[in-house]
Design an enzyme around this catalytic site. Structure first.
Site, mmCIF file in Angstrom:
data_model
loop_
_atom_site.group_PDB
_atom_site.id
_atom_site.type_symbol
_atom_site.label_atom_id
_atom_site.label_comp_id
_atom_site.label_asym_id
_atom_site.label_seq_id
_atom_site.Cartn_x
_atom_site.Cartn_y
_atom_site.Cartn_z
ATOM 1 N N ASP A 1 26.632 0.945 0.517
ATOM 2 C CA ASP A 1 27.428 0.841 -0.719
ATOM 3 C C ASP A 1 28.317 2.069 -0.882
ATOM 4 O O ASP A 1 29.501 1.972 -1.230
ATOM 5 C CB ASP A 1 26.533 0.611 -1.948
ATOM 6 C CG ASP A 1 25.319 1.545 -2.016
ATOM 7 O OD1 ASP A 1 25.060 2.279 -1.043
ATOM 8 O OD2 ASP A 1 24.635 1.525 -3.064
ATOM 9 N N ASP B 1 36.248 -5.631 7.500
ATOM 10 C CA ASP B 1 37.342 -6.261 6.740
ATOM 11 C C ASP B 1 37.931 -5.262 5.746
ATOM 12 O O ASP B 1 39.138 -5.185 5.562
ATOM 13 C CB ASP B 1 36.848 -7.501 5.976
ATOM 14 C CG ASP B 1 36.975 -8.778 6.798
ATOM 15 O OD1 ASP B 1 36.894 -8.696 8.038
ATOM 16 O OD2 ASP B 1 37.149 -9.864 6.194
ATOM 17 N N ASP C 1 30.295 -6.375 9.606
ATOM 18 C CA ASP C 1 31.207 -7.477 9.286
ATOM 19 C C ASP C 1 31.966 -7.165 8.003
ATOM 20 O O ASP C 1 33.191 -7.285 7.935
ATOM 21 C CB ASP C 1 30.398 -8.768 9.125
ATOM 22 C CG ASP C 1 31.280 -9.943 8.745
ATOM 23 O OD1 ASP C 1 32.326 -10.115 9.407
ATOM 24 O OD2 ASP C 1 30.935 -10.668 7.790
ATOM 25 N N LYS D 1 21.032 0.858 4.768
ATOM 26 C CA LYS D 1 20.586 0.711 3.376
ATOM 27 C C LYS D 1 19.113 1.090 3.357
ATOM 28 O O LYS D 1 18.235 0.306 2.974
ATOM 29 C CB LYS D 1 20.839 -0.738 2.911
ATOM 30 C CG LYS D 1 20.571 -0.980 1.441
ATOM 31 C CD LYS D 1 21.591 -0.320 0.518
ATOM 32 C CE LYS D 1 21.175 -0.500 -0.929
ATOM 33 N NZ LYS D 1 21.993 0.290 -1.874
ATOM 34 N N TYR E 1 22.160 -11.945 11.308
ATOM 35 C CA TYR E 1 22.970 -13.027 11.893
ATOM 36 C C TYR E 1 22.149 -13.894 12.843
ATOM 37 O O TYR E 1 22.428 -15.061 13.013
ATOM 38 C CB TYR E 1 24.144 -12.439 12.680
ATOM 39 C CG TYR E 1 25.414 -12.275 11.892
ATOM 40 C CD1 TYR E 1 25.437 -11.488 10.744
ATOM 41 C CD2 TYR E 1 26.598 -12.879 12.307
ATOM 42 C CE1 TYR E 1 26.610 -11.323 10.037
ATOM 43 C CE2 TYR E 1 27.769 -12.714 11.595
ATOM 44 C CZ TYR E 1 27.783 -11.941 10.468
ATOM 45 O OH TYR E 1 28.941 -11.781 9.773
HETATM 46 C C1 IPM Z 1 34.021 -11.587 12.359
HETATM 47 C C2 IPM Z 1 33.921 -12.914 11.688
HETATM 48 C C3 IPM Z 1 32.702 -13.653 12.220
HETATM 49 C C4 IPM Z 1 31.504 -12.816 11.851
HETATM 50 C C5 IPM Z 1 32.562 -15.097 11.729
HETATM 51 C C6 IPM Z 1 33.766 -15.930 12.089
HETATM 52 C C7 IPM Z 1 31.298 -15.746 12.209
HETATM 53 O O1 IPM Z 1 33.889 -12.769 10.310
HETATM 54 O O2 IPM Z 1 34.137 -11.551 13.600
HETATM 55 O O3 IPM Z 1 33.986 -10.575 11.663
HETATM 56 O O4 IPM Z 1 30.975 -12.926 10.735
HETATM 57 O O5 IPM Z 1 31.067 -12.033 12.700
HETATM 58 MG MG MG Z 2 34.190 -10.770 9.661
#
Ligand code: IPM
Ligand code: MG
Length: 355
Positions: free
Chosen positions: A223, A251, A247, A191, A141
């Protein structure tokens, strides 16, 4: 002494959900007499439209001087054409960097009342209680990048991943300490069968484990971890990982509980910390008054816990959210027959009424 909270609503549903969380905090303050004060600042696309930058210096300074930051969300299609350096997402990335928010904690706890909302079978998700500890200001990042260059006659772009040992040590320490207060298990995700940064990561974490004999450490490739989260998510206690993997996995983990709208997060720094729901700005429902405020309200609970060390107040918020859900209140993202469909404001009132 008064505690100053900087509120950064941002874009999309950010205004609605942060306003819910502040209402809840005001109720908490009446009960627990913490002495909270609020200061509002712009960030994201909204700030770009007003000031030509997604992260004004005034916002950074205020956040730095605060006892904790409550953040809504940033982003929206209307800013898709903005140049990369001025995109709304730069606001949250910049805040993380400027405030030194090196650790992102994303707890995923599937309440019994919500087991049926999961896309996975109830017997797979019942009892899930894990926290992802994601490194937040390093890795790919924040490495060098090139948006476009010519190479062997073709246009290419690149992003560089690097991690230093002190960066890994700092985040791993927090993961081990977190595990000590929970079920005592850390799963470090990398990884290392492919990446050099991952091999350094694994080596460093393994070495540190000797200082935490009461914590059990295992390692998974990212993975495999993605697959295990869907197969047997109850095996996890603390998942420790880098910025990009964290990240993606967070999710995936968030959806175990049915709605990403419910998931809070804390970004911890040396001086201050920032609290935000993980769901984003949801431009499609912005202004409609139907966004699920629970992720932000639970983020405010994390603010009480980590930034202000008000554990009892934090638990009061979490209990009130559980109770409101158990009593059948649902925003449209979670509503089905037999439950009470409520707006953002009504859901907030239901929580406040149970504090
Ligand atoms: C998160 C989001 C952010 C990230 C974006 C909005 C830059 O997806 O906080 O997970 O990738 O960290
Ligand atoms: Mg995110």
């Amino acid at each position: 002494m008064a505690k100053k909270i900087v509120v950064i609503p941002g874009d999309g549903i950010g205004g609605e959900i942060t306003s819910s969380a502040v209402d809840v905090l005001k109720k908490i303050d009446e009960k627990f007499h913490i002495g909270l004060s609020y200061e509002y600042h712009d960030a994201g696309g909204t700030a770009y439209d007003k000031f030509g930058t997604p992260l004004p210096q005034t916002t950074i300074d205020a956040a730095k001087a605060s006892d904790g930051v409550l953040f809504g969300a940033v982003g929206g299609n209307q800013w898709d054409q903005v140049e990369p350096e001025l995109r709304p997402e730069k606001a949250i990335l910049g805040l993380r960097k400027h405030l030194g928010l090196y650790a992102n904690l994303r707890p995923v706890k599937v309440a019994d009342t919500l087991v049926e909302y999961s896309p996975l079978k109830p017997e797979v998700v019942r009892g899930v209680d894990l926290v992802i500890v994601r490194e937040l200001i390093g890795g790919i990042y924040f490495g060098d990048r090139c948006e476009s260059e010519m190479h062997d006659g073709h246009e290419r772009a690149w992003d560089l991943e690097n991690y230093s040992i002190p960066e890994v040590v700092r985040i791993a320490k927090l993961a081990f300490e977190t595990a000590k207060l929970r079920r005592g298990k850390v799963t470090s995700v990398d990884k290392s069968n492919v990446l050099a940064t991952s091999r350094l990561w694994r080596r460093t974490v393994t070495r540190m484990a000797a200082d935490y004999p009461e914590v059990e450490l295992d390692h998974l490739y990212v993975d495999n971890c993605a697959m295990q989260l869907a197969l047997r998510p109850t095996q996890f206690d603390v998942i420790l990982t880098g910025n990009l993997f964290g990240d993606i996995l967070s999710d995936e983990a968030a959806v175990l509980g049915g709605s990403i709208g419910m998931m809070p997060s804390a970004s911890i720094g040396e001086c201050t910390s920032l609290f935000e729901p993980i769901h984003g700005s949801a431009p499609d429902i912005a202004g409609m008054g139907i966004a699920n405020p629970i992720g932000t309200i639970l983020s405010a609970a994390m603010l009480l816990r980590y930034a202000l060390k008000e554990e009892a107040a934090a638990q009061a918020v979490e209990k009130a959210c559980d109770q409101a859900l158990a009593d059948g209140y649902r925003t449209p993202d979670l509503w089905k027959d037999g439950f009470t469909k409520v707006s953002t404001t009504k859901m907030t009132q239901a929580v406040i009424g149970r504090i």
